[in-house]
Design a protein around this motif. Structure first.
Motif, short mmCIF file in Angstrom:
data_model
loop_
_atom_site.label_atom_id
_atom_site.label_comp_id
_atom_site.label_asym_id
_atom_site.label_seq_id
_atom_site.Cartn_x
_atom_site.Cartn_y
_atom_site.Cartn_z
N ASN A 18 0.71 -1.49 -0.11
CA ASN A 18 0.15 -0.05 -0.10
C ASN A 18 0.63 1.58 0.16
OD1 ASN A 18 -2.64 -0.81 -0.36
ND2 ASN A 18 -2.56 -1.27 2.23
N MET A 19 2.09 1.47 1.16
CA MET A 19 3.32 2.36 0.92
C MET A 19 3.69 2.25 -0.37
SD MET A 19 2.81 4.04 3.63
CE MET A 19 3.89 4.61 3.78
N GLN A 20 4.34 1.25 -1.05
CA GLN A 20 4.59 1.54 -2.76
C GLN A 20 3.45 2.47 -3.65
OE1 GLN A 20 6.20 -2.36 -3.47
NE2 GLN A 20 7.91 -2.22 -2.31
N ASN A 21 2.51 1.11 -3.34
CA ASN A 21 1.44 2.47 -4.00
C ASN A 21 1.15 3.58 -4.49
OD1 ASN A 21 0.73 -1.03 -5.27
ND2 ASN A 21 -0.76 -1.21 -4.39
N GLN A 22 1.01 4.39 -2.77
CA GLN A 22 0.46 5.69 -2.51
C GLN A 22 1.70 6.02 -2.99
OE1 GLN A 22 0.21 6.03 1.83
NE2 GLN A 22 -0.32 8.77 1.35
N VAL A 23 3.00 5.65 -3.32
CA VAL A 23 3.71 6.76 -3.73
C VAL A 23 3.60 6.78 -5.51
CG1 VAL A 23 6.64 6.51 -3.85
CG2 VAL A 23 5.89 6.04 -2.05
N VAL A 24 3.10 5.89 -5.86
CA VAL A 24 2.81 6.23 -6.98
C VAL A 24 2.67 7.51 -7.53
CG1 VAL A 24 2.83 4.31 -9.27
CG2 VAL A 24 4.50 4.08 -7.90
N LYS A 25 1.08 6.96 -6.81
CA LYS A 25 -0.25 7.81 -7.14
C LYS A 25 0.29 9.00 -7.12
CE LYS A 25 -4.01 4.37 -5.75
NZ LYS A 25 -4.55 4.23 -4.81
N SER A 26 0.69 9.30 -6.25
CA SER A 26 1.63 10.87 -5.13
C SER A 26 2.20 10.85 -6.40
CB SER A 26 2.42 10.72 -4.78
OG SER A 26 2.29 11.92 -3.96
N ALA A 27 3.26 10.34 -7.22
CA ALA A 27 4.14 10.97 -7.90
C ALA A 27 3.60 10.99 -9.43
CB ALA A 27 4.78 9.98 -8.54
N LEU A 28 2.38 10.04 -9.52
CA LEU A 28 1.83 10.10 -10.73
C LEU A 28 1.02 11.58 -11.41
CD1 LEU A 28 0.21 9.02 -14.09
CD2 LEU A 28 -1.38 8.27 -12.10
N LYS A 29 0.20 12.24 -9.48
CA LYS A 29 -0.41 13.35 -9.44
C LYS A 29 0.12 14.91 -10.27
CE LYS A 29 -3.94 11.44 -5.96
NZ LYS A 29 -4.59 11.36 -4.74
N THR A 30 1.53 14.71 -9.49
CA THR A 30 1.98 15.60 -9.36
C THR A 30 2.91 15.89 -11.44
OG1 THR A 30 3.46 14.59 -7.31
CG2 THR A 30 4.97 16.56 -8.88
N ILE A 31 2.81 14.80 -11.48
CA ILE A 31 3.21 14.72 -12.87
C ILE A 31 2.18 15.09 -13.95
CG2 ILE A 31 4.07 13.60 -15.39
CD1 ILE A 31 5.46 11.66 -13.26
N LEU A 32 0.73 14.79 -13.50
CA LEU A 32 -0.56 15.38 -13.89
C LEU A 32 -0.56 16.81 -14.09
CD1 LEU A 32 -2.70 12.32 -13.60
CD2 LEU A 32 -1.59 12.96 -15.92
N LYS A 33 -0.16 17.14 -12.55
CA LYS A 33 -0.38 18.97 -12.40
C LYS A 33 0.66 19.71 -12.82
CE LYS A 33 -2.54 18.18 -7.62
NZ LYS A 33 -1.54 18.28 -6.26
N LYS A 34 1.98 19.36 -13.14
CA LYS A 34 2.77 19.69 -13.93
C LYS A 34 2.94 20.23 -15.46
CE LYS A 34 7.19 18.40 -11.06
NZ LYS A 34 8.28 17.77 -10.56
N TYR A 35 2.20 18.68 -16.09
CA TYR A 35 2.06 18.73 -17.57
C TYR A 35 0.37 19.97 -17.53
CZ TYR A 35 -0.73 17.83 -21.44
OH TYR A 35 -1.64 17.95 -22.41
N ASP A 36 -0.32 20.33 -16.28
CA ASP A 36 -1.56 21.02 -16.05
C ASP A 36 -1.11 22.49 -16.69
OD1 ASP A 36 -3.20 19.36 -17.14
OD2 ASP A 36 -4.32 19.17 -14.72
N ALA A 37 0.30 22.77 -15.53
CA ALA A 37 0.21 24.05 -15.65
C ALA A 37 1.16 24.06 -16.57
CB ALA A 37 1.59 24.25 -14.39
N ALA A 38 1.96 23.29 -17.32
CA ALA A 38 2.85 23.89 -18.53
C ALA A 38 1.54 24.00 -19.97
CB ALA A 38 3.44 22.12 -18.93
#
Length: 87
Positions: A18-38
């Motif tokens: 669950n911790m590993q999955n949470q890390v991946v989900k969090s990183a994905l959300k950050t990447i998507l936010k960076k894309y939206d900002a771009a």
């Protein structure tokens, strides 16, 4: 709390996964936010670079079963539509 040894192990393993999955989900959300900002900034080159990173991250999340493959396809489609709308 589990009493059986194998059940105790499953609790430990599930917690780690669950911790590993949470890390991946969090990183994905950050990447998507960076894309939206771009995209919001209007810089086409930055948006294209962020698009490639975002699509790769979505594919990896789908491959790890963090998100359903149809959800991943839907997200990639939405990302593409946003990028194409900039032109």
């Amino acid at each position: 709390m589990p009493n059986i040894k194998s059940a105790k192990k499953r609790v430990k393993v599930t917690k780690v996964k669950n911790m590993q999955n949470q890390v991946v989900k969090s990183a994905l959300k950050t990447i998507l936010k960076k894309y939206d900002a771009a995209v919001a900034s209007g810089d086409k080159q930055a948006a294209e670079a962020a698009y490639k990173v975002a699509v790769k991250a979505v594919d990896q999340a789908a491959a790890k079963h963090i998100m359903h493959k149809n959800n991943a396809a839907n997200k990639k489609s939405a990302l593409t539509l946003k990028l194409n709308a900039m032109a």
